[in-house]
Each structure stands twice: as structure tokens, then as C-alpha cells.
Design a protein around this motif. Structure first.
Motif, PDB file in Angstrom:
ATOM      1  N   VAL A  67       3.746 -16.036  -0.976  1.00  0.00           N
ATOM      2  CA  VAL A  67       2.764 -16.933  -1.710  1.00  0.00           C
ATOM      3  C   VAL A  67       1.451 -16.847  -0.837  1.00  0.00           C
ATOM      4  N   ILE A  68       1.613 -17.004   0.273  1.00  0.00           N
ATOM      5  CA  ILE A  68       0.521 -16.946   1.287  1.00  0.00           C
ATOM      6  C   ILE A  68      -0.110 -15.489   1.185  1.00  0.00           C
ATOM      7  N   LEU A  69       0.393 -14.605   0.929  1.00  0.00           N
ATOM      8  CA  LEU A  69      -0.138 -13.179   1.060  1.00  0.00           C
ATOM      9  C   LEU A  69      -0.992 -12.899  -0.232  1.00  0.00           C
ATOM     10  N   LEU A  70      -0.683 -13.896  -1.392  1.00  0.00           N
ATOM     11  CA  LEU A  70      -1.180 -13.988  -2.606  1.00  0.00           C
ATOM     12  C   LEU A  70      -2.743 -14.412  -2.306  1.00  0.00           C
ATOM     13  N   PHE A  71      -3.112 -15.178  -1.279  1.00  0.00           N
ATOM     14  CA  PHE A  71      -4.481 -15.691  -1.198  1.00  0.00           C
ATOM     15  C   PHE A  71      -5.223 -14.880  -0.241  1.00  0.00           C
ATOM     16  N   ILE A  72      -4.914 -13.791   0.070  1.00  0.00           N
ATOM     17  CA  ILE A  72      -5.592 -12.899   1.176  1.00  0.00           C
ATOM     18  C   ILE A  72      -6.135 -11.857   0.071  1.00  0.00           C
ATOM     19  N   PRO A  73      -7.439 -11.683   0.197  1.00  0.00           N
ATOM     20  CA  PRO A  73      -8.248 -10.655  -0.571  1.00  0.00           C
ATOM     21  C   PRO A  73      -7.642  -9.357  -0.428  1.00  0.00           C
ATOM     22  N   PHE A  74      -7.625  -8.476  -1.486  1.00  0.00           N
ATOM     23  CA  PHE A  74      -7.233  -7.074  -1.313  1.00  0.00           C
ATOM     24  C   PHE A  74      -5.457  -6.956  -1.032  1.00  0.00           C
ATOM     25  N   VAL A  75      -4.934  -7.695  -0.405  1.00  0.00           N
ATOM     26  CA  VAL A  75      -3.565  -7.802  -0.143  1.00  0.00           C
ATOM     27  C   VAL A  75      -3.024  -8.147  -1.184  1.00  0.00           C
ATOM     28  N   ASN A  76      -3.557  -9.335  -2.181  1.00  0.00           N
ATOM     29  CA  ASN A  76      -2.914  -9.747  -3.056  1.00  0.00           C
ATOM     30  C   ASN A  76      -2.834  -8.864  -4.300  1.00  0.00           C
ATOM     31  N   PHE A  77      -3.499  -7.824  -4.425  1.00  0.00           N
ATOM     32  CA  PHE A  77      -3.464  -6.723  -5.279  1.00  0.00           C
ATOM     33  C   PHE A  77      -2.130  -5.881  -4.917  1.00  0.00           C
ATOM     34  N   VAL A  78      -1.798  -5.504  -3.942  1.00  0.00           N
ATOM     35  CA  VAL A  78      -0.686  -4.751  -3.380  1.00  0.00           C
ATOM     36  C   VAL A  78       0.669  -5.753  -3.675  1.00  0.00           C
ATOM     37  N   ILE A  79       0.373  -7.083  -3.275  1.00  0.00           N
ATOM     38  CA  ILE A  79       1.599  -7.972  -3.504  1.00  0.00           C
ATOM     39  C   ILE A  79       1.927  -8.137  -5.062  1.00  0.00           C
ATOM     40  N   LEU A  80       0.763  -8.039  -5.984  1.00  0.00           N
ATOM     41  CA  LEU A  80       1.144  -8.354  -7.174  1.00  0.00           C
ATOM     42  C   LEU A  80       1.794  -7.076  -7.884  1.00  0.00           C
ATOM     43  N   ILE A  81       1.301  -5.883  -7.309  1.00  0.00           N
ATOM     44  CA  ILE A  81       1.812  -4.877  -8.018  1.00  0.00           C
ATOM     45  C   ILE A  81       3.226  -4.712  -7.781  1.00  0.00           C
ATOM     46  N   LEU A  82       3.735  -5.041  -6.429  1.00  0.00           N
ATOM     47  CA  LEU A  82       5.052  -4.979  -5.981  1.00  0.00           C
ATOM     48  C   LEU A  82       5.904  -5.975  -6.720  1.00  0.00           C
ATOM     49  N   ILE A  83       5.141  -7.330  -7.050  1.00  0.00           N
ATOM     50  CA  ILE A  83       6.057  -8.364  -7.595  1.00  0.00           C
ATOM     51  C   ILE A  83       6.057  -7.890  -9.016  1.00  0.00           C
ATOM     52  N   CYS A  84       5.179  -7.102  -9.789  1.00  0.00           N
ATOM     53  CA  CYS A  84       5.358  -6.674 -11.217  1.00  0.00           C
ATOM     54  C   CYS A  84       6.627  -5.830 -11.289  1.00  0.00           C
ATOM     55  N   ILE A  85       6.350  -4.610 -10.101  1.00  0.00           N
ATOM     56  CA  ILE A  85       7.705  -3.854 -10.548  1.00  0.00           C
ATOM     57  C   ILE A  85       8.861  -4.279 -10.230  1.00  0.00           C
ATOM     58  N   ASP A  86       8.975  -5.326  -9.203  1.00  0.00           N
ATOM     59  CA  ASP A  86      10.482  -5.902  -9.057  1.00  0.00           C
ATOM     60  C   ASP A  86      10.652  -6.555 -10.036  1.00  0.00           C
ATOM     61  N   LEU A  87       9.806  -7.262 -10.790  1.00  0.00           N
ATOM     62  CA  LEU A  87      10.215  -8.030 -12.251  1.00  0.00           C
ATOM     63  C   LEU A  87      10.712  -7.184 -13.144  1.00  0.00           C
ATOM     64  N   ALA A  88       9.888  -6.225 -13.199  1.00  0.00           N
ATOM     65  CA  ALA A  88      10.483  -4.982 -14.398  1.00  0.00           C
ATOM     66  C   ALA A  88      11.853  -4.642 -13.842  1.00  0.00           C
ATOM     67  N   LYS A  89      12.186  -4.255 -12.837  1.00  0.00           N
ATOM     68  CA  LYS A  89      13.498  -3.745 -12.255  1.00  0.00           C
ATOM     69  C   LYS A  89      14.586  -4.796 -12.184  1.00  0.00           C
ATOM     70  N   SER A  90      14.045  -6.044 -12.275  1.00  0.00           N
ATOM     71  CA  SER A  90      15.324  -7.241 -12.357  1.00  0.00           C
ATOM     72  C   SER A  90      15.637  -7.418 -13.707  1.00  0.00           C
ATOM     73  N   PHE A  91      14.753  -6.827 -14.648  1.00  0.00           N
ATOM     74  CA  PHE A  91      15.124  -6.702 -16.312  1.00  0.00           C
ATOM     75  C   PHE A  91      15.438  -5.365 -16.698  1.00  0.00           C
ATOM     76  N   GLY A  92      15.701  -4.708 -15.839  1.00  0.00           N
ATOM     77  CA  GLY A  92      16.366  -3.348 -15.793  1.00  0.00           C
ATOM     78  C   GLY A  92      15.337  -2.104 -16.535  1.00  0.00           C
ATOM     79  N   LYS A  93      13.933  -2.404 -16.240  1.00  0.00           N
ATOM     80  CA  LYS A  93      13.007  -1.639 -16.522  1.00  0.00           C
ATOM     81  C   LYS A  93      12.725  -0.649 -15.780  1.00  0.00           C
ATOM     82  N   SER A  94      11.783   0.274 -15.867  1.00  0.00           N
ATOM     83  CA  SER A  94      11.338   1.383 -14.783  1.00  0.00           C
ATOM     84  C   SER A  94      10.153   0.872 -14.170  1.00  0.00           C
ATOM     85  N   THR A  95       9.715   1.509 -13.068  1.00  0.00           N
ATOM     86  CA  THR A  95       8.584   1.315 -12.013  1.00  0.00           C
ATOM     87  C   THR A  95       7.377   1.378 -12.819  1.00  0.00           C
TER      88      THR A  95
END
Length: 133
Positions: A67-95
Motif C-alpha cells: 500500500v505504501i508503494l502506491l503512494f510513491i509517484p511512478f512506482v505506483n504505476f509499476v505496482i498497479l500493473i503488477l496487481i492487475c496482472i496478479d488479479l487476472a491470474k488469480s481468476f485464471g486469466k492471462s497476463t
């Protein structure tokens, strides 16, 4: 003399923009609620700021200190992309679906929430090396 091109809250354009904005926010909340429920988490958690991110991190299997990383500019974009990819994979979807979640969140989120995707557990479960020894 009043400016005829100003878009105040009383103008039909201003009211239309406010209604459209509220509709998009409501749709996003409904989508988040449904995704949380599919992942066996309380749906109401989707409407509480910061806590909704903590629950999302639990769903995807990432540590809550992210959560702390989401408050750091530019780092938050990378973290959000990783979270979105992980969310998709958690539901059996692709990268690629995860990238779609990042760029077109409402569309891909609705597919995830209202489609036939089934939660398969946290995709990014970080192994505990101390427990293995």
C-alpha cells in the motif's frame, strides 16, 4: 455580461458531466464489490478507501505493505500493473488480460466480475523461506 461558454453546475452540460461521473464511479464500485465477493471477501470492503486496496492485495497474494508503494509517484504505476496482472491470474486469466485491466479497468473489470471467471486463489503467493527450513 455573463460568459455564454462557461460550464457551471447549473448548465445542462455541467449536470450531464456530474451525472456521467457519478455513474462511472458507481459502476466501478459495483464491479469491485462483485470481484471481492467472488474472491470470498466482504463486498462492503470495496467502498472503504485504503482498506479496499489492502483487501485487493490479500486477494492477489501480495504483502499489505505494498500500500505504501502506491503512494510513491511512478512506482505506483509499476505496482498497479503488477496487481492487475496478479488479479487476472488469480481468476485464471492471462497476463494480457491483466494489462487490459490496467488500461481499460471498467471494461476488463466488468468481464472479470460478471463473466464466468472463478477465483482460484492468490496468484502471487510469496513463499516463506523460513518455513521451508
Amino acid at each position: 455580461m455573463e460568459n455564454q461558454f462557461s460550464a457551471s453546475a447549473e448548465s445542462p452540460i455541467g449536470v450531464g458531466i456530474i451525472i456521467a461521473y457519478l455513474a462511472i464511479v458507481l459502476l466501478g464500485l459495483i464491479i469491485s464489490w462483485k470481484i471481492f465477493v467472488k474472491a470470498s471477501k466482504p463486498g462492503w470492503a470495496a467502498i472503504i478507501p485504503i482498506y479496499n486496496i489492502i483487501v485487493l492485495l490479500e486477494i492477489v497474494g501480495r504483502p499489505t505493505w505494498w500500500v505504501i508503494l502506491l503512494f510513491i509517484p511512478f512506482v505506483n504505476f509499476v505496482i498497479l500493473i503488477l496487481i492487475c496482472i496478479d488479479l487476472a491470474k488469480s481468476f485464471g486469466k492471462s497476463t494480457a488480460f491483466g494489462i487490459g485491466l490496467f488500461f481499460l479497468n471498467l471494461i476488463f473489470g466488468a468481464i472479470l466480475a460478471f463473466g464466468d471467471a472463478v477465483y482460484q486463489g492468490p496468484s502471487a503467493q510469496i513463499p516463506n523461506k523460513l518455513a521451508n527450513n
